[in-house]
Design an enzyme around this catalytic site. Structure first.
Site, mmCIF file in Angstrom:
data_model
loop_
_atom_site.group_PDB
_atom_site.id
_atom_site.type_symbol
_atom_site.label_atom_id
_atom_site.label_comp_id
_atom_site.label_asym_id
_atom_site.label_seq_id
_atom_site.Cartn_x
_atom_site.Cartn_y
_atom_site.Cartn_z
ATOM 1 N N PRO A 9 0.792 -1.228 0.000
ATOM 2 C CA PRO A 9 0.000 0.000 0.000
ATOM 3 C C PRO A 9 0.825 1.280 0.000
ATOM 4 C CG PRO A 9 -0.095 -1.084 2.140
ATOM 5 C CD PRO A 9 0.543 -2.050 1.198
ATOM 6 N N ASN A 10 0.312 2.231 -0.756
ATOM 7 C CA ASN A 10 0.860 3.594 -0.869
ATOM 8 C C ASN A 10 2.152 3.686 -1.685
ATOM 9 O OD1 ASN A 10 -1.180 4.991 0.755
ATOM 10 N ND2 ASN A 10 -0.343 3.785 2.440
ATOM 11 N N ARG A 17 4.866 11.055 -2.503
ATOM 12 C CA ARG A 17 4.629 10.719 -1.097
ATOM 13 C C ARG A 17 5.894 10.957 -0.259
ATOM 14 N NH1 ARG A 17 4.608 4.548 1.156
ATOM 15 N NH2 ARG A 17 4.042 5.074 3.278
ATOM 16 N N TYR A 22 11.115 9.008 1.248
ATOM 17 C CA TYR A 22 11.136 7.977 0.202
ATOM 18 C C TYR A 22 11.799 8.416 -1.107
ATOM 19 C CZ TYR A 22 7.854 5.751 3.379
ATOM 20 O OH TYR A 22 7.278 5.176 4.491
ATOM 21 N N ASN A 74 7.948 -5.648 -0.985
ATOM 22 C CA ASN A 74 7.891 -4.520 -0.044
ATOM 23 C C ASN A 74 6.456 -4.467 0.465
ATOM 24 O OD1 ASN A 74 7.779 -2.155 1.397
ATOM 25 N ND2 ASN A 74 8.949 -0.951 -0.083
ATOM 26 N N ALA A 77 3.162 -0.782 4.820
ATOM 27 C CA ALA A 77 2.628 -0.768 6.193
ATOM 28 C C ALA A 77 2.211 -2.159 6.675
ATOM 29 C CB ALA A 77 1.454 0.193 6.279
ATOM 30 N N GLU A 98 12.596 -9.337 1.569
ATOM 31 C CA GLU A 98 11.832 -8.152 1.969
ATOM 32 C C GLU A 98 12.662 -6.887 1.725
ATOM 33 O OE1 GLU A 98 9.494 -8.436 5.575
ATOM 34 O OE2 GLU A 98 10.273 -6.497 6.232
ATOM 35 N N HIS A 100 12.715 -2.519 1.981
ATOM 36 C CA HIS A 100 12.154 -1.231 2.389
ATOM 37 C C HIS A 100 13.044 -0.126 1.855
ATOM 38 C CE1 HIS A 100 9.246 -3.150 4.929
ATOM 39 N NE2 HIS A 100 10.215 -3.918 5.403
ATOM 40 N N LEU A 101 12.412 0.886 1.326
ATOM 41 C CA LEU A 101 13.181 2.035 0.820
ATOM 42 C C LEU A 101 13.883 2.750 1.965
ATOM 43 C CD1 LEU A 101 10.096 2.618 -1.124
ATOM 44 C CD2 LEU A 101 12.176 3.078 -2.376
ATOM 45 N N ARG A 107 13.229 4.954 12.283
ATOM 46 C CA ARG A 107 11.966 5.687 12.255
ATOM 47 C C ARG A 107 11.123 5.383 13.515
ATOM 48 N NH1 ARG A 107 9.288 4.971 6.581
ATOM 49 N NH2 ARG A 107 8.059 6.724 7.401
HETATM 50 C C1 DQA Z 1 8.219 1.135 3.751
HETATM 51 C C2 DQA Z 1 8.336 1.321 5.267
HETATM 52 C C3 DQA Z 1 6.985 1.109 5.948
HETATM 53 O O1 DQA Z 1 7.109 1.327 7.343
HETATM 54 C C4 DQA Z 1 5.957 2.085 5.410
HETATM 55 O O2 DQA Z 1 4.687 1.819 5.961
HETATM 56 C C5 DQA Z 1 5.904 2.107 3.926
HETATM 57 C C6 DQA Z 1 7.143 2.012 3.163
HETATM 58 C C7 DQA Z 1 9.536 1.452 3.032
HETATM 59 O O3 DQA Z 1 9.693 1.018 1.901
HETATM 60 O O4 DQA Z 1 10.382 2.163 3.585
HETATM 61 O O5 DQA Z 1 4.845 2.305 3.342
HETATM 62 O O6 DQA Z 1 7.907 -0.229 3.493
#
Ligand code: DQA
Length: 148
Positions: A9-10, A17, A22, A74, A77, A98, A100-101, A107
């Site tokens: 998501p997102n 965003r 990011y 990825n 959330a 897995e 994550h950017l 964080r």
């Molecule tokens: C994320 C990190 C997550 O905590 C966050 O909810 C995201 C992006 C990242 O790629 O850094 O949506 O997965």
């Protein structure tokens, strides 16, 4: 060798965003760079993105039927909340990396825990969009080294 690249998501909003977290690259640009690396390695990559947990679970389930060799994920959330996604990854039996950017450990505390990382072969975070390239290289080497 077919690899599923799954974004949660997102991540479709990358570029607009929270650029301070990011970066300014869009998901399309990040996947474009990854496609160059995939073609260099001779890997076929299939990219999917969904904002819905159930759709992501279904795509992990379908990856087995579709003969994917592995998954780069990825979960966004859902990393921090989804037992369903964790169970789907474990149940698929497919090696998953897995990504994550951002560096989630630098964080908010609620981002420090990943429910999905424990059923993945590895995790890469904090390198922005380049993390997907690192994940692909790692997964590719893992698959090559694995006895068939
Ligand atoms: C994320 C990190 C997550 O905590 C966050 O909810 C995201 C992006 C990242 O790629 O850094 O949506 O997965």
């Amino acid at each position: 060798m077919k690899i599923l690249i799954l974004n949660g998501p997102n991540l479709n909003m990358l570029g607009q965003r929270e650029p301070a977290v990011y970066g300014r690259e869009t998901l399309e640009e990040i996947m474009g760079r990854l496609a160059s690396e995939a073609s260099r390695l001779g890997v076929e990559m299939i990219c999917e993105q969904s904002n819905a947990e159930g759709a992501l679970v279904r795509m992990v389930q379908d990856a087995v039927v579709e003969g994917m060799a592995g998954i780069i994920l990825n979960p966004a959330a859902y990393t921090h909340t989804s037992i369903a996604l964790r169970d789907a990854i474990k149940g698929s039996g497919l090696p998953c990396v897995e990504v994550h950017l951002s560096n989630t450990h630098a964080r908010e505390v609620f981002r420090h825990k990943s429910l999905t990382a424990g059923v993945c072969i590895g995790q890469i975070q904090g390198f922005g969009g380049y993390g997907y390239v690192l994940a692909l290289q790692g997964l590719y080497e893992y698959l090559k080294a694995r006895p068939s």
